[in-house]
Design an enzyme around this catalytic site. Structure first.
Site, short mmCIF file in Angstrom:
data_model
loop_
_atom_site.label_atom_id
_atom_site.label_comp_id
_atom_site.label_asym_id
_atom_site.label_seq_id
_atom_site.Cartn_x
_atom_site.Cartn_y
_atom_site.Cartn_z
N HIS A 57 -6.07 84.28 67.74
CA HIS A 57 -6.85 83.33 66.92
C HIS A 57 -7.91 82.65 67.77
O HIS A 57 -7.60 81.83 68.65
CB HIS A 57 -5.93 82.27 66.31
CG HIS A 57 -6.64 81.39 65.33
ND1 HIS A 57 -6.35 81.39 63.98
CD2 HIS A 57 -7.67 80.51 65.48
CE1 HIS A 57 -7.15 80.54 63.35
NE2 HIS A 57 -7.96 79.98 64.25
N HIS A 59 -12.46 81.50 67.88
CA HIS A 59 -13.75 81.34 67.20
C HIS A 59 -14.86 81.66 68.20
O HIS A 59 -15.40 80.76 68.85
CB HIS A 59 -13.91 79.93 66.64
CG HIS A 59 -12.94 79.63 65.54
ND1 HIS A 59 -13.27 79.79 64.20
CD2 HIS A 59 -11.65 79.24 65.57
CE1 HIS A 59 -12.21 79.49 63.46
NE2 HIS A 59 -11.22 79.15 64.26
N GLN A 152 -15.79 79.35 56.38
CA GLN A 152 -15.45 78.04 56.95
C GLN A 152 -15.55 76.89 55.94
O GLN A 152 -14.76 75.96 55.96
CB GLN A 152 -16.39 77.75 58.14
CG GLN A 152 -16.37 76.35 58.70
CD GLN A 152 -15.19 76.09 59.62
OE1 GLN A 152 -15.14 76.61 60.74
NE2 GLN A 152 -14.22 75.31 59.16
N HIS A 210 -6.70 80.54 57.89
CA HIS A 210 -6.44 79.17 58.30
C HIS A 210 -5.67 78.54 57.14
O HIS A 210 -6.20 78.47 56.02
CB HIS A 210 -7.74 78.41 58.51
CG HIS A 210 -8.47 78.77 59.78
ND1 HIS A 210 -9.00 80.01 60.00
CD2 HIS A 210 -8.74 78.02 60.88
CE1 HIS A 210 -9.56 80.02 61.20
NE2 HIS A 210 -9.42 78.83 61.76
N GLU A 213 -4.01 73.53 57.70
CA GLU A 213 -4.29 72.90 59.00
C GLU A 213 -4.55 71.41 58.76
O GLU A 213 -5.68 70.93 58.78
CB GLU A 213 -5.49 73.56 59.69
CG GLU A 213 -5.68 73.04 61.11
CD GLU A 213 -6.90 73.62 61.82
OE1 GLU A 213 -7.64 74.41 61.18
OE2 GLU A 213 -7.12 73.27 63.00
N ASP A 309 -7.69 79.44 69.79
CA ASP A 309 -8.55 78.80 68.79
C ASP A 309 -9.94 78.45 69.31
O ASP A 309 -10.93 78.96 68.80
CB ASP A 309 -7.86 77.55 68.21
CG ASP A 309 -8.34 77.18 66.82
OD1 ASP A 309 -9.17 77.92 66.25
OD2 ASP A 309 -7.89 76.15 66.30
N TRP A 315 -14.88 71.59 68.42
CA TRP A 315 -13.53 71.08 68.16
C TRP A 315 -12.76 70.76 69.43
O TRP A 315 -11.79 70.03 69.39
CB TRP A 315 -12.74 72.11 67.34
CG TRP A 315 -13.33 72.33 65.99
CD1 TRP A 315 -13.08 71.60 64.86
CD2 TRP A 315 -14.28 73.34 65.61
NE1 TRP A 315 -13.83 72.09 63.82
CE2 TRP A 315 -14.57 73.15 64.24
CE3 TRP A 315 -14.92 74.38 66.30
CZ2 TRP A 315 -15.46 73.96 63.54
CZ3 TRP A 315 -15.81 75.18 65.60
CH2 TRP A 315 -16.08 74.98 64.24
#
Ligand code: FE2
Length: 429
Positions: A57, A59, A152, A210, A213, A309, A315
């Site tokens: 996982h 991005h 997203q 996702h 979350e 992630d 983030w």
């Protein structure tokens, strides 16, 4: 004549003093005392030789963008999503390609052999999709990328997201993603799961959403994901990423939910670094940890793989492509402290994640691809404890990254002159 022999290896399952022989990019033998010749020999000196790390996982379209156009001040998931929305229109395909290639360099140096990366499809130009399809091709000889079409902003909430997500799949993106807890209502979230799973079933693709979350104990899209998986016959091909709301759910409800997940063969992908950083932000005290119920999911027979992630993006400001950092955090937050539990955390960043991604020929056994990492550690627990140095990273039988052993020189009267951090563990045999 072999192409490569790695001598005197310890394997993750505890077998010691084995030699690994490689021919034509494939592991030909794993035995003690191989005497044949090889073009290249590596002496593992009893250190751990594992199959490469696998990140299920990530991005990659956002990685290494930290500070562009600004920092995430609140540190929350929602400000991160807003900040990403500011970055998307001002970045080019070339920007994303350049950052992703740099990240892959770092990842290879840290022993990563495969990464599943979500790619944002809420962009009418699909810049991230264009970029990561190009990067997947450019890096395929040294790292496997699996792309997830990830709407997203919500596949139903964003007016063009569904069309763009389908277009991304048509362009060659591998896996169907989603974000049901970000749709406008619970009902829309459930509907998004249904529609996206049907697309995956029609196309014969895997699903990785996702899912839940948040800290909201009523965010129960994993229930719908398990239901749709079972209804559409997608068992073994579906993963729920994050699942953090499970941390806050009522125990009685979870006692029903986990068997539903088992029945559906849904995999779980917690992301320990990001979950412990982002969850519980609305709490005062006591403050929830937020990481999903790793031990309970594992004990029920669900395949659990830890993901990283984010690395230096809207983030998360830290990270260095180190899956041992991920395992270290997952171990602590999940209180997985027995020796069996700690060793399992190593599996959560290697074999379990490989299974979730459906990687073929993964492992240290005859017939597997000759992909492996030599760690400056005696065993998987020590690898996690030290976030061990990667001495050699091998792909297709060829060394593609290497490090000198980390041995400190000590200048203390009457004490040893060197400190090797991998020599301190008491024997537990
Ligand atoms: Fe994510």
């Amino acid at each position: 004549m072999f192409d490569l022999i790695v001598k005197n290896a310890t394997l993750p399952d505890g077998r010691k003093r084995l030699d690994i022989a490689v021919k034509d990019g494939v592991i030909a033998a794993v035995e003690a005392g191989i005497t044949a010749d090889a073009k290249e020999m590596i002496d593992a000196e009893g250190h751990l030789v594992a199959p490469p790390f696998v990140d299920p996982h990530f991005h990659m379209d956002a990685t290494l963008s930290l500070g562009t156009p600004r920092m995430n001040v609140s540190g929350t998931l929602l400000e991160g999503i807003a900040l990403w929305g500011e970055l998307k229109p001002i970045q080019s395909v070339d920007d994303i390609v350049a950052r992703a290639l740099r990240y892959c360099d770092l990842a290879v140096s840290m022993g990563l052999g495969a990464i599943r990366t979500h790619v944002d499809t809420c962009d009418d130009e699909l810049k991230g999709v264009q970029a990561l399809l190009e990067v997947r091709e450019q890096v395929k000889d040294y790292i496997d990328l699996q792309l997830v079409a990830f709407p997203q902003d919500g596949v139903l909430r964003d007016p063009t997201a569904m069309a763009n997500t389908v277009r991304a799949l048509d362009m060659g993106v591998d896996v169907v993603g989603g974000i049901p807890h970000f749709e406008r209502t619970m009902a829309d979230g459930a509907e998004s799961v249904r529609q996206l799973c049907e697309i995956a079933a029609d196309r014969g693709l895997m699903v990785d959403m996702h899912c839940d979350e948040s800290d909201d104990p009523h965010s129960r899209h994993i229930e719908t994901l398990a239901y749709e998986t079972q209804r559409l016959g997608l068992q073994g091909r579906v993963a729920g990423s994050h699942l953090t709301s499970m941390h806050s759910m009522d125990n009685y409800y979870v006692s029903k939910l986990i068997p539903l997940m088992v029945e559906a063969g849904v995999h779980a992908i917690p992301n320990p670094l990001i979950n412990i950083m982002l969850q519980g932000r609305h709490d005062s005290y006591p403050k929830r940890r937020g990481q999903t119920r790793v031990r309970e999911l594992r004990d029920a027979g669900i395949t659990v793989g830890f993901g990283s992630d984010c690395v230096m993006d809207p983030w998360y400001s830290l990270g260095k492509a180190d899956m041992l950092d991920v395992a270290f955090m997952g171990l602590h937050v999940g209180q997985l402290s027995s020796r069996e539990d700690m060793a399992w955390c190593f599996e959560a960043v290697t074999t379990n994640s490989a299974k979730i991604m459906g990687l073929e020929g993964y492992g240290i056994a005859p017939g597997c691809q000759a992909n492996m990492v030599l760690l400056q550690a005696q065993d998987p627990i020590e690898a996690i404890r030290l976030r061990a140095n990667r001495l050699s990273v091998i792909r297709g039988g060829r060394v593609i990254a290497s490090n000198q052993p980390q041995i400190a020189q000590l200048a203390l009267p009457g004490r040893p002159s060197e400190v090797d951090p991998a020599s301190y563990a008491p024997s537990t045999d």
